[in-house]
Design a protein around this motif. Structure first.
Motif, PDB file in Angstrom:
ATOM      1  N   THR A  78      62.931  21.208   7.276  1.00  9.53           N
ATOM      2  CA  THR A  78      63.100  22.326   8.205  1.00  9.53           C
ATOM      3  C   THR A  78      61.739  22.851   8.670  1.00  9.53           C
ATOM      4  N   VAL A  79      61.691  23.182   9.943  1.00 10.75           N
ATOM      5  CA  VAL A  79      60.519  23.862  10.500  1.00 10.75           C
ATOM      6  C   VAL A  79      60.977  25.227  11.005  1.00 10.75           C
ATOM      7  N   TYR A  80      60.102  26.199  10.873  1.00 13.41           N
ATOM      8  CA  TYR A  80      60.431  27.582  11.220  1.00 13.41           C
ATOM      9  C   TYR A  80      59.477  28.115  12.277  1.00 13.41           C
ATOM     10  N   LEU A  81      59.956  29.106  12.997  1.00 12.78           N
ATOM     11  CA  LEU A  81      59.104  29.862  13.903  1.00 12.78           C
ATOM     12  C   LEU A  81      59.400  31.339  13.688  1.00 12.78           C
ATOM     13  N   GLN A  82      58.486  32.013  13.010  1.00 11.63           N
ATOM     14  CA  GLN A  82      58.615  33.462  12.813  1.00 11.63           C
ATOM     15  C   GLN A  82      58.015  34.146  14.029  1.00 11.63           C
ATOM     16  N   MET A  83      58.821  34.950  14.698  1.00  9.88           N
ATOM     17  CA  MET A  83      58.391  35.614  15.920  1.00  9.88           C
ATOM     18  C   MET A  83      58.403  37.118  15.699  1.00  9.88           C
ATOM     19  N   ASN A  84      57.252  37.737  15.765  1.00  5.88           N
ATOM     20  CA  ASN A  84      57.106  39.178  15.595  1.00  5.88           C
ATOM     21  C   ASN A  84      56.605  39.810  16.883  1.00  5.88           C
ATOM     22  N   SER A  85      56.747  41.104  16.969  1.00  2.00           N
ATOM     23  CA  SER A  85      56.275  41.853  18.140  1.00  2.00           C
ATOM     24  C   SER A  85      56.754  41.211  19.442  1.00  2.00           C
ATOM     25  N   LEU A  86      58.022  40.921  19.479  1.00  2.00           N
ATOM     26  CA  LEU A  86      58.575  40.216  20.633  1.00  2.00           C
ATOM     27  C   LEU A  86      58.486  41.051  21.901  1.00  2.00           C
ATOM     28  N   LYS A  87      58.283  40.347  23.003  1.00  2.00           N
ATOM     29  CA  LYS A  87      58.162  40.966  24.309  1.00  2.00           C
ATOM     30  C   LYS A  87      59.253  40.405  25.239  1.00  2.00           C
ATOM     31  N   PRO A  88      59.614  41.152  26.260  1.00  2.00           N
ATOM     32  CA  PRO A  88      60.611  40.622  27.209  1.00  2.00           C
ATOM     33  C   PRO A  88      60.218  39.263  27.781  1.00  2.00           C
ATOM     34  N   GLU A  89      58.938  39.027  27.972  1.00  2.42           N
ATOM     35  CA  GLU A  89      58.491  37.739  28.518  1.00  2.42           C
ATOM     36  C   GLU A  89      58.639  36.577  27.539  1.00  2.42           C
ATOM     37  N   ASP A  90      59.026  36.867  26.305  1.00  6.44           N
ATOM     38  CA  ASP A  90      59.326  35.805  25.347  1.00  6.44           C
ATOM     39  C   ASP A  90      60.754  35.276  25.525  1.00  6.44           C
ATOM     40  N   SER A 106      54.610  17.062  23.429  1.00  8.75           N
ATOM     41  CA  SER A 106      55.111  17.509  24.734  1.00  8.75           C
ATOM     42  C   SER A 106      56.031  16.476  25.357  1.00  8.75           C
ATOM     43  N   GLY A 107      55.826  15.206  25.011  1.00  5.93           N
ATOM     44  CA  GLY A 107      56.723  14.168  25.476  1.00  5.93           C
ATOM     45  C   GLY A 107      57.547  13.654  24.328  1.00  5.93           C
ATOM     46  N   GLY A 108      57.801  14.535  23.382  1.00  2.95           N
ATOM     47  CA  GLY A 108      58.313  14.234  22.059  1.00  2.95           C
ATOM     48  C   GLY A 108      59.423  13.208  21.966  1.00  2.95           C
ATOM     49  N   SER A 109      59.424  12.529  20.848  1.00  3.63           N
ATOM     50  CA  SER A 109      60.422  11.494  20.637  1.00  3.63           C
ATOM     51  C   SER A 109      61.815  12.073  20.457  1.00  3.63           C
ATOM     52  N   TYR A 110      61.867  13.266  19.853  1.00  2.00           N
ATOM     53  CA  TYR A 110      63.161  13.866  19.549  1.00  2.00           C
ATOM     54  C   TYR A 110      63.143  15.345  19.905  1.00  2.00           C
ATOM     55  N   TRP A 111      64.290  15.811  20.417  1.00  2.00           N
ATOM     56  CA  TRP A 111      64.435  17.210  20.823  1.00  2.00           C
ATOM     57  C   TRP A 111      65.754  17.759  20.321  1.00  2.00           C
ATOM     58  N   GLY A 112      65.736  19.047  20.001  1.00  2.00           N
ATOM     59  CA  GLY A 112      66.969  19.732  19.677  1.00  2.00           C
ATOM     60  C   GLY A 112      67.659  20.214  20.935  1.00  2.00           C
ATOM     61  N   GLN A 113      68.792  20.878  20.740  1.00  2.00           N
ATOM     62  CA  GLN A 113      69.601  21.319  21.881  1.00  2.00           C
ATOM     63  C   GLN A 113      69.167  22.684  22.406  1.00  2.00           C
ATOM     64  N   GLY A 114      68.348  23.372  21.647  1.00  2.00           N
ATOM     65  CA  GLY A 114      67.817  24.658  22.074  1.00  2.00           C
ATOM     66  C   GLY A 114      68.605  25.830  21.520  1.00  2.00           C
ATOM     67  N   THR A 115      67.922  26.965  21.399  1.00  2.00           N
ATOM     68  CA  THR A 115      68.552  28.204  20.972  1.00  2.00           C
ATOM     69  C   THR A 115      68.010  29.327  21.856  1.00  2.00           C
ATOM     70  N   GLN A 116      68.895  30.196  22.307  1.00  2.00           N
ATOM     71  CA  GLN A 116      68.520  31.241  23.257  1.00  2.00           C
ATOM     72  C   GLN A 116      67.910  32.436  22.534  1.00  2.00           C
ATOM     73  N   VAL A 117      66.786  32.882  23.023  1.00  2.00           N
ATOM     74  CA  VAL A 117      66.160  34.119  22.555  1.00  2.00           C
ATOM     75  C   VAL A 117      66.077  35.065  23.747  1.00  2.00           C
ATOM     76  N   THR A 118      66.639  36.253  23.569  1.00  2.00           N
ATOM     77  CA  THR A 118      66.609  37.263  24.627  1.00  2.00           C
ATOM     78  C   THR A 118      66.002  38.538  24.073  1.00  2.00           C
ATOM     79  N   VAL A 119      64.950  39.015  24.716  1.00  2.00           N
ATOM     80  CA  VAL A 119      64.260  40.228  24.292  1.00  2.00           C
ATOM     81  C   VAL A 119      64.474  41.298  25.353  1.00  2.00           C
ATOM     82  N   SER A 120      65.111  42.370  24.960  1.00  2.00           N
ATOM     83  CA  SER A 120      65.393  43.454  25.907  1.00  2.00           C
ATOM     84  C   SER A 120      64.289  44.497  25.876  1.00  2.00           C
ATOM     85  N   SER A 121      64.050  45.099  27.013  1.00  2.00           N
ATOM     86  CA  SER A 121      62.970  46.094  27.095  1.00  2.00           C
ATOM     87  C   SER A 121      63.487  47.489  26.790  1.00  2.00           C
TER      88      SER A 121
END
Length: 121
Positions: A78-90, A106-121
């Protein structure tokens, strides 16, 4: 073959935090550099962060440096991305990628399906 499944996205207020996870199938997870990319509506996909196969080296886009932290647990595939101090532009769909090298992500061999992150102002 490697299958990647992201999780942890959601809706958060500006200033808040989220932790994304990307679980990989297969026994060779430690053979891959891993990265996170994101794509906002109407924009091209952009690099966010990357981590070497051992986890000893990490790389960040200037826009997230100091706020986001990438890490990996090779025992848990597993790889993680801890995101703090989120901004609407994230706000974006966040994708996990795997490749034999950080340079190739950037031209990666494998990709996931994605997960939505929404930051409200």
């Amino acid at each position: 073959q490697v299958q990647l499944v992201e999780s942890g996205g959601g809706l958060v207020q500006a200033g808040g935090s989220l932790r994304l996870s990307c679980a990989a199938s297969g026994r060779t997870f430690s053979s891959y550099a891993m990265g996170w990319f994101r794509q906002a509506p109407g924009k091209e996909r952009e690099f966010v962060a990357a981590i070497s196969r051992s986890g000893g080296a990490t790389y960040y886009a200037d826009s997230v440096k100091g706020r986001f932290t990438i890490s990996r647990d090779n025992a848990k595939n597993t790889v993680y991305l801890q995101m703090n101090s989120l901004k609407p532009e994230d706000t974006a769909v966040y994708y996990c990628a795997a490749d034999a090298s950080v340079a190739g992500l950037s031209g990666g061999s494998y990709w996931g399906q994605g997960t939505q992150v929404t930051v409200s102002s």
